[in-house]
Design an enzyme around this catalytic site. Structure first.
Site, PDB file in Angstrom:
ATOM      1  N   GLY A  63      -8.691  -1.191  -9.915  1.00 35.85           N
ATOM      2  CA  GLY A  63     -10.042  -1.439 -10.400  1.00 35.85           C
ATOM      3  C   GLY A  63     -10.134  -2.638 -11.326  1.00 35.85           C
ATOM      4  CB  VAL A  64     -12.359  -3.271 -14.219  1.00 34.72           C
ATOM      5  CG1 VAL A  64     -12.017  -2.216 -15.244  1.00 34.72           C
ATOM      6  CG2 VAL A  64     -12.903  -4.523 -14.863  1.00 34.72           C
ATOM      7  CG  ASP A  65      -5.856  -1.857 -16.033  1.00 34.26           C
ATOM      8  OD1 ASP A  65      -5.633  -2.859 -16.727  1.00 34.26           O
ATOM      9  OD2 ASP A  65      -5.141  -0.838 -16.059  1.00 34.26           O
ATOM     10  N   GLY A 110     -15.256   4.376 -12.231  1.00 38.33           N
ATOM     11  CA  GLY A 110     -14.581   4.096 -10.965  1.00 38.33           C
ATOM     12  C   GLY A 110     -13.637   5.229 -10.607  1.00 38.33           C
ATOM     13  CB  SER A 141     -14.871   6.847 -17.343  1.00 38.86           C
ATOM     14  OG  SER A 141     -13.825   6.987 -18.280  1.00 38.86           O
ATOM     15  CG  ASN A 183      -3.137   3.053 -17.095  1.00 39.60           C
ATOM     16  OD1 ASN A 183      -2.229   2.764 -17.874  1.00 39.60           O
ATOM     17  ND2 ASN A 183      -3.242   2.503 -15.897  1.00 39.60           N
ATOM     18  CG  ASP A 218     -14.875 -10.713 -11.488  1.00 39.11           C
ATOM     19  OD1 ASP A 218     -14.373 -10.076 -12.435  1.00 39.11           O
ATOM     20  OD2 ASP A 218     -14.198 -11.335 -10.646  1.00 39.11           O
ATOM     21  CB  ILE A 219     -15.882  -7.923 -16.560  1.00 43.47           C
ATOM     22  CG1 ILE A 219     -16.182  -7.965 -18.059  1.00 43.47           C
ATOM     23  CG2 ILE A 219     -14.453  -7.472 -16.283  1.00 43.47           C
ATOM     24  CD1 ILE A 219     -16.197  -6.596 -18.724  1.00 43.47           C
TER      25      ILE A 219
HETATM   26  P1  ADP Z   1     -11.837   3.819 -14.581  1.00 43.08           P
HETATM   27  O1  ADP Z   1     -10.425   4.199 -14.284  1.00 43.08           O
HETATM   28  O2  ADP Z   1     -12.141   3.783 -16.078  1.00 43.08           O
HETATM   29  O3  ADP Z   1     -12.826   4.610 -13.805  1.00 43.08           O
HETATM   30  P2  ADP Z   1     -12.157   1.551 -12.778  1.00 43.08           P
HETATM   31  O4  ADP Z   1     -11.579   0.205 -12.911  1.00 43.08           O
HETATM   32  O5  ADP Z   1     -11.774   2.368 -11.606  1.00 43.08           O
HETATM   33  O6  ADP Z   1     -11.907   2.281 -14.169  1.00 43.08           O
HETATM   34  O7  ADP Z   1     -13.730   1.443 -12.750  1.00 43.08           O
HETATM   35  C1  ADP Z   1     -14.523   1.097 -13.832  1.00 43.08           C
HETATM   36  C2  ADP Z   1     -15.691   0.274 -13.332  1.00 43.08           C
HETATM   37  O8  ADP Z   1     -15.293  -1.083 -13.240  1.00 43.08           O
HETATM   38  C3  ADP Z   1     -16.162   0.670 -11.945  1.00 43.08           C
HETATM   39  O9  ADP Z   1     -17.570   0.816 -12.006  1.00 43.08           O
HETATM   40  C4  ADP Z   1     -15.796  -0.518 -11.076  1.00 43.08           C
HETATM   41  O10 ADP Z   1     -16.767  -0.729 -10.065  1.00 43.08           O
HETATM   42  C5  ADP Z   1     -15.838  -1.637 -12.067  1.00 43.08           C
HETATM   43  N1  ADP Z   1     -15.112  -2.877 -11.735  1.00 43.08           N
HETATM   44  C6  ADP Z   1     -14.086  -3.072 -10.885  1.00 43.08           C
HETATM   45  N2  ADP Z   1     -13.717  -4.370 -10.882  1.00 43.08           N
HETATM   46  C7  ADP Z   1     -14.530  -5.002 -11.775  1.00 43.08           C
HETATM   47  C8  ADP Z   1     -14.679  -6.345 -12.231  1.00 43.08           C
HETATM   48  N3  ADP Z   1     -13.890  -7.335 -11.795  1.00 43.08           N
HETATM   49  N4  ADP Z   1     -15.649  -6.616 -13.152  1.00 43.08           N
HETATM   50  C9  ADP Z   1     -16.442  -5.645 -13.624  1.00 43.08           C
HETATM   51  N5  ADP Z   1     -16.356  -4.365 -13.244  1.00 43.08           N
HETATM   52  C10 ADP Z   1     -15.416  -4.047 -12.329  1.00 43.08           C
END
Ligand code: ADP
Length: 191
Positions: free
Chosen positions: A46-48, A138, A136, A38, A20-21
């Protein structure tokens, strides 16, 4: 896992982690995590979503202050913006917007730009340690092997003044793809 990023003097290390980042930090003073944001920069899934949740409500306030370059858009695809990190353990958040794979034209160029502009902005702000998620890969559906090639080759090219570039991969699958790509691409520097 650690790889030597470049044959160039001064270029740092590439480190890969699974996890988890939002928990990542190296020194809390010169480190930054990258958000796969975005264009509106007001949060998302997602990560955002995870980054906004962990940073606390001040992050969205800071994002609102980033000027719009056109109505509703604070960060066009491929560009990057920087904010404080608030309750996160790092010093800054660099927000970048990757391409939507089957919608945006020239997704390869836009993904490269997202990594390149994040690394340049980090350097301009004295960041020495940076961590990227798989931008990108996810919701935006970028094929992970192609994304890993772009991510690692761009890190190699633009990391000369950073100490370390980390990738924090959220799934086993992405971690394995990034590791395999780094082994293929960086083996030449291991001697
Ligand atoms: P995008 O819209 O750029 O595709 P996403 O957030 O959907 O962004 O996904 C980008 C990547 O981040 C995906 O591989 C997802 O599995 C990953 N991700 C989601 N949550 C976390 C987190 N807490 N830490 C690291 N990576 C994450």
């Amino acid at each position: 896992e650690t790889f030597r990023l470049s044959a160039a003097a001064g270029a740092g290390a590439l480190k890969l982690h699974k996890g988890d980042i939002t928990l990542w930090s190296v020194d809390g003073a010169t480190d930054a995590i990258v958000n796969a944001a975005n264009g509106r920069m007001l949060g998302g899934g997602g990560v955002d979503g995870a980054i906004h949740q962990a940073a606390g409500p001040q992050l969205v306030q800071a994002c609102r202050k980033v000027p719009e370059v056109k109505p509703g858009i604070r960060c066009p695809t491929g560009e990057a913006r920087i904010t404080p990190a608030f309750e996160l353990p790092v010093s800054r958040v660099i927000h970048t917007v990757g391409p939507i794979y089957d919608m945006d034209k020239q997704p390869e160029l836009l993904l490269k730009n997202a990594y390149e502009n994040s690394l340049k902005l980090a350097k301009e702000n004295g960041i020495q340690y940076i961590a990227f998620p798989a931008i990108s890969c996810g919701i935006f559906r970028y094929p992970p092997k192609e994304a890993a090639n772009i991510a690692i080759s761009t890190a190699r090219q633009f990391s000369v003044d950073l100490k370390e570039v980390h990738f924090v991969l959220f799934t086993d699958e992405l971690y394995d793809i990034w590791r395999e790509t780094a082994q293929e691409m960086l083996a030449q520097f291991e001697k």
